[in-house]
Design a protein around this motif. Structure first.
Motif, PDB file in Angstrom:
ATOM      1  N   LEU A   5       0.824  -1.207   0.000  1.00  6.55           N
ATOM      2  CA  LEU A   5       0.000   0.000   0.000  1.00  6.55           C
ATOM      3  C   LEU A   5       0.857   1.256   0.000  1.00  6.55           C
ATOM      4  O   LEU A   5       0.532   2.231  -0.689  1.00  6.55           O
ATOM      5  CB  LEU A   5      -0.954   0.003   1.194  1.00  6.55           C
ATOM      6  CG  LEU A   5      -2.049  -1.060   1.156  1.00  6.55           C
ATOM      7  CD1 LEU A   5      -2.827  -1.068   2.461  1.00  6.55           C
ATOM      8  CD2 LEU A   5      -2.987  -0.832  -0.014  1.00  6.55           C
ATOM      9  N   ASN A   6       1.964   1.236   0.743  1.00  8.66           N
ATOM     10  CA  ASN A   6       2.879   2.383   0.732  1.00  8.66           C
ATOM     11  C   ASN A   6       3.488   2.569  -0.647  1.00  8.66           C
ATOM     12  O   ASN A   6       3.593   3.704  -1.135  1.00  8.66           O
ATOM     13  CB  ASN A   6       3.976   2.220   1.786  1.00  8.66           C
ATOM     14  CG  ASN A   6       3.474   2.461   3.179  1.00  8.66           C
ATOM     15  OD1 ASN A   6       2.483   3.147   3.395  1.00  8.66           O
ATOM     16  ND2 ASN A   6       4.150   1.890   4.163  1.00  8.66           N
ATOM     17  N   LYS A   9       0.825   4.048  -2.978  1.00  8.86           N
ATOM     18  CA  LYS A   9       0.615   5.471  -2.707  1.00  8.86           C
ATOM     19  C   LYS A   9       1.782   6.305  -3.232  1.00  8.86           C
ATOM     20  O   LYS A   9       1.573   7.326  -3.903  1.00  8.86           O
ATOM     21  CB  LYS A   9       0.425   5.702  -1.207  1.00  8.86           C
ATOM     22  CG  LYS A   9       0.184   7.164  -0.862  1.00  8.86           C
ATOM     23  CD  LYS A   9      -0.026   7.335   0.628  1.00  8.86           C
ATOM     24  CE  LYS A   9      -0.214   8.803   0.979  1.00  8.86           C
ATOM     25  NZ  LYS A   9      -0.442   8.977   2.421  1.00  8.86           N
ATOM     26  N   ASN A  10       3.000   5.894  -2.953  1.00  7.35           N
ATOM     27  CA  ASN A  10       4.166   6.668  -3.376  1.00  7.35           C
ATOM     28  C   ASN A  10       4.288   6.752  -4.891  1.00  7.35           C
ATOM     29  O   ASN A  10       4.591   7.814  -5.441  1.00  7.35           O
ATOM     30  CB  ASN A  10       5.438   6.092  -2.763  1.00  7.35           C
ATOM     31  CG  ASN A  10       5.502   6.313  -1.271  1.00  7.35           C
ATOM     32  OD1 ASN A  10       4.902   7.238  -0.740  1.00  7.35           O
ATOM     33  ND2 ASN A  10       6.224   5.452  -0.576  1.00  7.35           N
ATOM     34  N   LEU A  13       1.508   9.056  -6.217  1.00  6.31           N
ATOM     35  CA  LEU A  13       1.800  10.461  -5.955  1.00  6.31           C
ATOM     36  C   LEU A  13       2.891  10.999  -6.880  1.00  6.31           C
ATOM     37  O   LEU A  13       2.811  12.139  -7.334  1.00  6.31           O
ATOM     38  CB  LEU A  13       2.213  10.663  -4.498  1.00  6.31           C
ATOM     39  CG  LEU A  13       1.086  10.605  -3.473  1.00  6.31           C
ATOM     40  CD1 LEU A  13       1.649  10.607  -2.059  1.00  6.31           C
ATOM     41  CD2 LEU A  13       0.117  11.773  -3.671  1.00  6.31           C
ATOM     42  N   HIS A  31      -4.871  10.069 -10.385  1.00  5.01           N
ATOM     43  CA  HIS A  31      -5.377  11.395 -10.038  1.00  5.01           C
ATOM     44  C   HIS A  31      -6.029  11.983 -11.273  1.00  5.01           C
ATOM     45  O   HIS A  31      -5.508  11.892 -12.374  1.00  5.01           O
ATOM     46  CB  HIS A  31      -4.220  12.296  -9.579  1.00  5.01           C
ATOM     47  CG  HIS A  31      -4.702  13.624  -9.104  1.00  5.01           C
ATOM     48  ND1 HIS A  31      -4.521  14.764  -9.831  1.00  5.01           N
ATOM     49  CD2 HIS A  31      -5.368  13.974  -7.990  1.00  5.01           C
ATOM     50  CE1 HIS A  31      -5.043  15.775  -9.173  1.00  5.01           C
ATOM     51  NE2 HIS A  31      -5.581  15.320  -8.053  1.00  5.01           N
ATOM     52  N   TRP A  45      -9.170  11.308  -6.724  1.00  4.90           N
ATOM     53  CA  TRP A  45      -8.420  10.093  -7.045  1.00  4.90           C
ATOM     54  C   TRP A  45      -9.417   9.041  -7.496  1.00  4.90           C
ATOM     55  O   TRP A  45     -10.477   8.881  -6.882  1.00  4.90           O
ATOM     56  CB  TRP A  45      -7.631   9.621  -5.826  1.00  4.90           C
ATOM     57  CG  TRP A  45      -6.439  10.480  -5.619  1.00  4.90           C
ATOM     58  CD1 TRP A  45      -6.394  11.636  -4.887  1.00  4.90           C
ATOM     59  CD2 TRP A  45      -5.152  10.312  -6.180  1.00  4.90           C
ATOM     60  NE1 TRP A  45      -5.134  12.188  -4.972  1.00  4.90           N
ATOM     61  CE2 TRP A  45      -4.350  11.389  -5.754  1.00  4.90           C
ATOM     62  CE3 TRP A  45      -4.581   9.348  -7.013  1.00  4.90           C
ATOM     63  CZ2 TRP A  45      -3.018  11.528  -6.117  1.00  4.90           C
ATOM     64  CZ3 TRP A  45      -3.252   9.482  -7.374  1.00  4.90           C
ATOM     65  CH2 TRP A  45      -2.483  10.563  -6.929  1.00  4.90           C
ATOM     66  N   ILE A  61      -6.088  10.843  -1.770  1.00  7.43           N
ATOM     67  CA  ILE A  61      -5.407   9.557  -1.971  1.00  7.43           C
ATOM     68  C   ILE A  61      -5.455   8.723  -0.694  1.00  7.43           C
ATOM     69  O   ILE A  61      -5.548   7.503  -0.755  1.00  7.43           O
ATOM     70  CB  ILE A  61      -3.960   9.747  -2.474  1.00  7.43           C
ATOM     71  CG1 ILE A  61      -3.425   8.382  -2.975  1.00  7.43           C
ATOM     72  CG2 ILE A  61      -3.080  10.375  -1.416  1.00  7.43           C
ATOM     73  CD1 ILE A  61      -2.140   8.458  -3.743  1.00  7.43           C
ATOM     74  N   ASP A  62      -5.419   9.374   0.472  1.00  2.04           N
ATOM     75  CA  ASP A  62      -5.477   8.618   1.723  1.00  2.04           C
ATOM     76  C   ASP A  62      -6.800   7.876   1.873  1.00  2.04           C
ATOM     77  O   ASP A  62      -6.829   6.739   2.348  1.00  2.04           O
ATOM     78  CB  ASP A  62      -5.239   9.540   2.921  1.00  2.04           C
ATOM     79  CG  ASP A  62      -3.793  10.013   2.994  1.00  2.04           C
ATOM     80  OD1 ASP A  62      -2.890   9.225   2.635  1.00  2.04           O
ATOM     81  OD2 ASP A  62      -3.564  11.163   3.402  1.00  2.04           O
ATOM     82  N   ILE A  65      -6.556   4.860  -0.447  1.00  4.02           N
ATOM     83  CA  ILE A  65      -5.701   3.820   0.129  1.00  4.02           C
ATOM     84  C   ILE A  65      -6.412   3.124   1.287  1.00  4.02           C
ATOM     85  O   ILE A  65      -6.328   1.897   1.427  1.00  4.02           O
ATOM     86  CB  ILE A  65      -4.343   4.412   0.570  1.00  4.02           C
ATOM     87  CG1 ILE A  65      -3.547   4.909  -0.645  1.00  4.02           C
ATOM     88  CG2 ILE A  65      -3.547   3.407   1.392  1.00  4.02           C
ATOM     89  CD1 ILE A  65      -3.094   3.842  -1.614  1.00  4.02           C
TER      90      ILE A  65
END
Length: 80
Positions: A5-6, A9-10, A13, A31, A45, A61-62, A65
């Motif tokens: 998941l990290n 997200k990264n 972004l 996005h 998103w 985005i949070d 996620i």
């Protein structure tokens, strides 16, 4: 799963999109700031099913996620 998941997200972004596989099914997280024939402005998103093209919108985005974390439990690949 938290590491995947990290990564998701990264990558999303940094590139404004990322693709991933959940239970052998492809999805994209992207996005969307301008879209459509009328250049409709949005700041959301999108989580898109790459087979059916069904889309869900999330304000941040949070939130996307968090939804993925709560509803998808078999992410095997994250692609950027």
């Amino acid at each position: 799963m938290k590491g995947k998941l990290n990564s998701l997200k990264n990558i999303a972004l940094s590139k404004t999109w990322a693709s991933f596989i959940n239970q052998n099914h492809p999805y994209s997280l992207m996005h969307w700031s301008i879209g459509g024939a009328q250049a409709e402005e949005k700041d959301v998103w999108l989580l898109q099913d790459e087979v059916t093209f069904e889309v869900q919108e999330f304000p941040t985005i949070d939130e996307a996620i968090d939804w993925i974390s709560n509803n998808m439990d078999d992410i095997t690949d994250v692609l950027g």
